[in-house]
Motif scaffolding. Structure first.
Motif, PDB file in Angstrom:
ATOM      1  N   SER A 332       0.850  -1.197   0.000  1.00 47.92           N
ATOM      2  CA  SER A 332       0.000   0.000   0.000  1.00 47.92           C
ATOM      3  C   SER A 332       0.888   1.251   0.000  1.00 47.92           C
ATOM      4  CB  SER A 332      -0.892  -0.001   1.238  1.00 47.92           C
ATOM      5  OG  SER A 332      -0.069   0.166   2.390  1.00 47.92           O
ATOM      6  N   THR A 333       0.250   2.393  -0.164  1.00 46.71           N
ATOM      7  CA  THR A 333       0.985   3.671  -0.146  1.00 46.71           C
ATOM      8  C   THR A 333       1.730   3.825   1.184  1.00 46.71           C
ATOM      9  OG1 THR A 333      -0.826   4.581  -1.442  1.00 46.71           O
ATOM     10  CG2 THR A 333       0.697   6.179  -0.492  1.00 46.71           C
ATOM     11  N   THR A 334       1.034   3.554   2.286  1.00 45.26           N
ATOM     12  CA  THR A 334       1.660   3.751   3.599  1.00 45.26           C
ATOM     13  C   THR A 334       2.756   2.712   3.844  1.00 45.26           C
ATOM     14  OG1 THR A 334      -0.307   2.651   4.438  1.00 45.26           O
ATOM     15  CG2 THR A 334      -0.162   4.980   4.850  1.00 45.26           C
ATOM     16  N   GLU A 335       2.536   1.476   3.383  1.00 44.94           N
ATOM     17  CA  GLU A 335       3.582   0.448   3.552  1.00 44.94           C
ATOM     18  C   GLU A 335       4.830   0.825   2.739  1.00 44.94           C
ATOM     19  OE1 GLU A 335       0.834  -3.552   4.294  1.00 44.94           O
ATOM     20  OE2 GLU A 335       1.195  -2.854   2.266  1.00 44.94           O
ATOM     21  N   PHE A 336       4.597   1.383   1.573  1.00 47.99           N
ATOM     22  CA  PHE A 336       5.724   1.797   0.719  1.00 47.99           C
ATOM     23  C   PHE A 336       6.554   2.860   1.456  1.00 47.99           C
ATOM     24  CE2 PHE A 336       7.603   4.082  -2.954  1.00 47.99           C
ATOM     25  CZ  PHE A 336       8.133   3.012  -3.651  1.00 47.99           C
ATOM     26  N   ALA A 337       5.830   3.843   2.046  1.00 48.05           N
ATOM     27  CA  ALA A 337       6.520   4.903   2.793  1.00 48.05           C
ATOM     28  C   ALA A 337       7.264   4.313   3.991  1.00 48.05           C
ATOM     29  CB  ALA A 337       5.515   5.957   3.254  1.00 48.05           C
ATOM     30  N   ASP A 338       6.626   3.391   4.703  1.00 43.93           N
ATOM     31  CA  ASP A 338       7.272   2.787   5.887  1.00 43.93           C
ATOM     32  C   ASP A 338       8.521   1.993   5.486  1.00 43.93           C
ATOM     33  OD1 ASP A 338       5.388   3.893   7.529  1.00 43.93           O
ATOM     34  OD2 ASP A 338       4.093   2.116   7.587  1.00 43.93           O
ATOM     35  N   THR A 339       8.476   1.321   4.342  1.00 42.84           N
ATOM     36  CA  THR A 339       9.644   0.565   3.887  1.00 42.84           C
ATOM     37  C   THR A 339      10.803   1.515   3.589  1.00 42.84           C
ATOM     38  OG1 THR A 339       8.080  -0.964   2.869  1.00 42.84           O
ATOM     39  CG2 THR A 339      10.391  -1.241   2.261  1.00 42.84           C
ATOM     40  N   ILE A 340      10.499   2.640   2.980  1.00 43.16           N
ATOM     41  CA  ILE A 340      11.565   3.627   2.700  1.00 43.16           C
ATOM     42  C   ILE A 340      12.186   4.085   4.023  1.00 43.16           C
ATOM     43  CG2 ILE A 340      12.035   5.970   1.809  1.00 43.16           C
ATOM     44  CD1 ILE A 340       9.872   5.388  -0.331  1.00 43.16           C
ATOM     45  N   ILE A 341      11.344   4.363   4.989  1.00 44.49           N
ATOM     46  CA  ILE A 341      11.849   4.818   6.298  1.00 44.49           C
ATOM     47  C   ILE A 341      12.736   3.739   6.925  1.00 44.49           C
ATOM     48  CG2 ILE A 341      11.126   5.461   8.655  1.00 44.49           C
ATOM     49  CD1 ILE A 341       8.578   6.727   7.267  1.00 44.49           C
ATOM     50  N   ALA A 342      12.285   2.484   6.811  1.00 43.88           N
ATOM     51  CA  ALA A 342      13.062   1.376   7.391  1.00 43.88           C
ATOM     52  C   ALA A 342      14.409   1.224   6.663  1.00 43.88           C
ATOM     53  CB  ALA A 342      12.256   0.085   7.294  1.00 43.88           C
ATOM     54  N   ASN A 343      14.482   1.724   5.441  1.00 51.49           N
ATOM     55  CA  ASN A 343      15.706   1.566   4.643  1.00 51.49           C
ATOM     56  C   ASN A 343      16.657   2.767   4.725  1.00 51.49           C
ATOM     57  OD1 ASN A 343      15.103  -1.007   3.785  1.00 51.49           O
ATOM     58  ND2 ASN A 343      13.960  -0.297   1.975  1.00 51.49           N
ATOM     59  N   PHE A 344      16.356   3.725   5.584  1.00 50.36           N
ATOM     60  CA  PHE A 344      17.281   4.863   5.757  1.00 50.36           C
ATOM     61  C   PHE A 344      18.664   4.325   6.112  1.00 50.36           C
ATOM     62  CE2 PHE A 344      13.878   8.177   7.184  1.00 50.36           C
ATOM     63  CZ  PHE A 344      13.609   8.456   5.853  1.00 50.36           C
ATOM     64  N   GLY A 345      19.686   4.866   5.481  1.00 48.25           N
ATOM     65  CA  GLY A 345      21.062   4.481   5.817  1.00 48.25           C
ATOM     66  C   GLY A 345      21.571   3.275   5.041  1.00 48.25           C
ATOM     67  N   LYS A 346      20.698   2.618   4.282  1.00 46.64           N
ATOM     68  CA  LYS A 346      21.161   1.447   3.510  1.00 46.64           C
ATOM     69  C   LYS A 346      21.691   1.912   2.146  1.00 46.64           C
ATOM     70  CE  LYS A 346      18.285  -1.808   5.927  1.00 46.64           C
ATOM     71  NZ  LYS A 346      16.995  -2.456   5.945  1.00 46.64           N
ATOM     72  N   THR A 347      22.604   1.130   1.607  1.00 48.24           N
ATOM     73  CA  THR A 347      23.278   1.549   0.369  1.00 48.24           C
ATOM     74  C   THR A 347      22.714   0.809  -0.838  1.00 48.24           C
ATOM     75  OG1 THR A 347      25.252   1.774   1.696  1.00 48.24           O
ATOM     76  CG2 THR A 347      25.566   1.805  -0.679  1.00 48.24           C
ATOM     77  N   PRO A 348      22.127   1.542  -1.776  1.00 51.41           N
ATOM     78  CA  PRO A 348      21.648   0.848  -2.981  1.00 51.41           C
ATOM     79  C   PRO A 348      22.835   0.328  -3.793  1.00 51.41           C
ATOM     80  CG  PRO A 348      21.427   3.219  -3.239  1.00 51.41           C
ATOM     81  CD  PRO A 348      21.887   2.984  -1.830  1.00 51.41           C
ATOM     82  N   GLU A 349      22.623  -0.808  -4.446  1.00 50.31           N
ATOM     83  CA  GLU A 349      23.711  -1.413  -5.216  1.00 50.31           C
ATOM     84  C   GLU A 349      24.040  -0.566  -6.450  1.00 50.31           C
ATOM     85  OE1 GLU A 349      23.714  -5.665  -7.085  1.00 50.31           O
ATOM     86  OE2 GLU A 349      23.141  -5.744  -4.974  1.00 50.31           O
TER      87      GLU A 349
END
Ligand code: NAD
Length: 491
Positions: A332-349
């Motif tokens: 969902s829209t809110t789950e998408f936003a929460d996943t981004i928040i959970a991924n703060f500080g992670k490095t995209p490949e």
């Protein structure tokens, strides 16, 4: 950070999916501690319906003008109520003369280019005020509509100065100007010439120009060859949507409208009424616009942190229903936003963002102007009148029109050419030239190398109006070597 150190911005949530995606984006900003103070303003469909003709309250206008930055969700302009688009009005009234749209490949957003490993990372800058967007249109007859396409030197100058400053701040090495000056020699010619004039102040940047149709073909074949492309308003509108298509659609296309005093950051898609209220909309376009806004405000590290978390999220296959792998469940829209928040500080490949501290833009908070300003113009030699193009509605053949004209023409001017839809049909013509009941008659001074005055032109138009329907009069002006009118095709 104390409230007083935070940057004040106006926020309009918008209509349809607007509130859902705006709430998600602001949740992400807050989780990232982005130093922003939000001032919510009343703007959109409901305010049109409440009788505000501009779609916003006077308080909303005041707040936006005070803070100079508007972050907005998509808005609906009610149809059939004779009101103008709130989006277009806002861009024009506040003179946001440069529209900036960034396009890049996102790992996890499948397109033919991402699958082929072709990187796209380019920005389209579109002049945002002029061109046919003035909406200055007339019906010369029940069957003939005309539109003024205004391209001005001061407006183009203001736009291109921004284009090159932006290119410099981005560390871009190449800027392309696209146009149609092979056909629209005066309007697009002026635009292109101004591009090259302004480019002289930026010798470190390589410049070139392309005819817009050639650009469209090249963008589809070699999108990785472009860095920054500058275009007129309408051509830029079309080309920027083409570029959105190259990177996965409007959901991945952020947009900024930049002016000297006020800038507007918004998603490019609409209000998506078909999915509004279901918490399934994709907030990426608005989030990317918000990231551009943070960079505009000099908040580079916050922007980078959020963008890298977004890249990581996309890369790992998290997606809303409108994109991504068909065999994985959308969030969902809110789950998408929460996943981004959970991924703060992670490095995209792939494609990690790391700005060096240079803002995308160089915002300078200006004091409110006391009155509207006239942009500087170039000095030109004295204006002389070479003749006039008089447009008429007539159902007669061109030679009959010419015979009628002869009765009232007088001795100061001669009828040089009659054209139909821009093609010469008198004194000679091709029988294959289909015509419509709308002629342009070009009159010039009877005496060689002499000039006319306004009364010569308008008295002639008055005499003609006694015999035929005069639709418009265009004075042919010259300033020394500068000829202010186009030639007639086939002449
Ligand atoms: P739209 O962009 O709203 O919708 C087109 C399609 O894309 C729909 O199927 C919609 O569900 C989908 N879509 C759009 N955004 C999406 C998102 N974030 N996530 C998932 N799916 C999304 O275009 P439209 O239907 O032509 O216009 C609807 C309204 O929006 C109209 O009133 C129009 O005037 C307005 N509009 C506003 C803006 C703006 O505020 N800048 C821009 C375009 C259209």
């Amino acid at each position: 950070m104390t409230e007083s150190k935070k940057i004040n911005i106006a926020v309009a949530k918008g209509d349809g999916i607007g509130p859902e995606i705006m709430d998600s984006v602001i949740k992400i900003f807050d989780a990232a501690n982005a130093p922003l103070n939000y001032h919510y303003v009343d703007m959109g469909k409901d305010w049109f319906n409440k009788g505000f003709s501009t779609g916003m309250t006077p308080e909303a206008t005041e707040t936006i003008e005070e803070h100079g930055v508007l972050f907005k969700g998509p808005m609906e302009t009610p149809k059939g109520k004779g009101v103008k688009s709130i989006n277009v009005t806002a861009r024009k009234v506040w003179n946001t003369y440069a529209n900036v749209r960034k396009f890049r490949i996102y790992h996890g957003v499948d397109t033919v280019f991402s699958q082929a490993g072709i990187p796209i990372n380019m920005t389209i800058l579109r002049e945002n005020i002029e061109d046919t967007y003035g909406g200055i249109e007339y019906m010369h007859s029940p069957d003939v509509a005309v539109s003024y396409r205004l391209i001005t030197k001061p407006g183009s100058d203001q736009f291109f100065k921004y284009v090159f400053e932006y290119a410099k701040a981005q560390g871009a090495t190449q800027v392309t100007c696209a146009h149609k000056s092979n056909i629209m020699k005066l309007t697009d010619g002026l635009f292109m010439n101004t591009f090259y004039d302004v480019a002289k102040q930026y010798p470190e940047i390589e410049v070139n120009d392309l005819i817009v149709d050639d650009l469209a073909m090249k963008l589809v074949r070699f999108p990785d060859k472009f860095q920054i492309i500058a275009l007129t308003n309408l051509q830029g509108d079309i080309i920027s949507d083409l570029c959105a298509g190259l990177v996965g659609g409007l959901g991945f296309a952020p947009s900024a409208n930049i002016g000297d005093n006020i800038s507007i950051f918004e998603a490019v898609h609409g209000t998506a009424p078909d999915i509004a209220g279901h918490n399934i909309a994709n907030p990426t376009s608005l989030l990317l616009s918000g990231i551009m806004m943070l960079r505009h405000l000099g908040q580079i590290s916050f922007a980078d942190n959020i963008e890298n978390a977004l890249l990581y999220t996309l890369e790992n296959g998290t997606h809303t229903g409108d994109f991504g792998a068909k065999d994985s469940k959308p969030v969902s829209t809110t789950e998408f936003a929460d996943t981004i928040i959970a991924n703060f500080g992670k490095t995209p490949e792939v494609g990690m963002v790391k700005h060096t501290g240079i803002a995308d833009f160089t915002p300078v908070k200006k004091s409110r102007p006391s009155e509207l300003r006239i942009l500087p113009v170039t000095q030109a030699p004295e204006m002389k009148i070479a003749g006039a193009d008089i447009f008429i509605e007539s159902y007669d053949l061109p030679n009959v029109v010419a015979q009628q004209v002869a009765k009232v023409i007088g001795d100061k001017v001669v009828l040089q050419i009659i054209s139909n839809r821009g093609t010469k049909v008198w004194p000679s013509n091709s029988v294959f030239t289909d015509s419509v009941p709308h002629y342009r008659m070009r009159f010039v001074a009877a005496e060689e190398n002499s000039h006319l005055n306004y009364s010569d032109i308008f008295e002639l138009a008055t005499r003609l109006s006694e015999l035929m329907i005069v639709s418009d009069v265009e004075v042919l002006k010259e300033w020394g070597d500068l000829i202010g009118y186009s030639k007639i095709q086939g002449a």
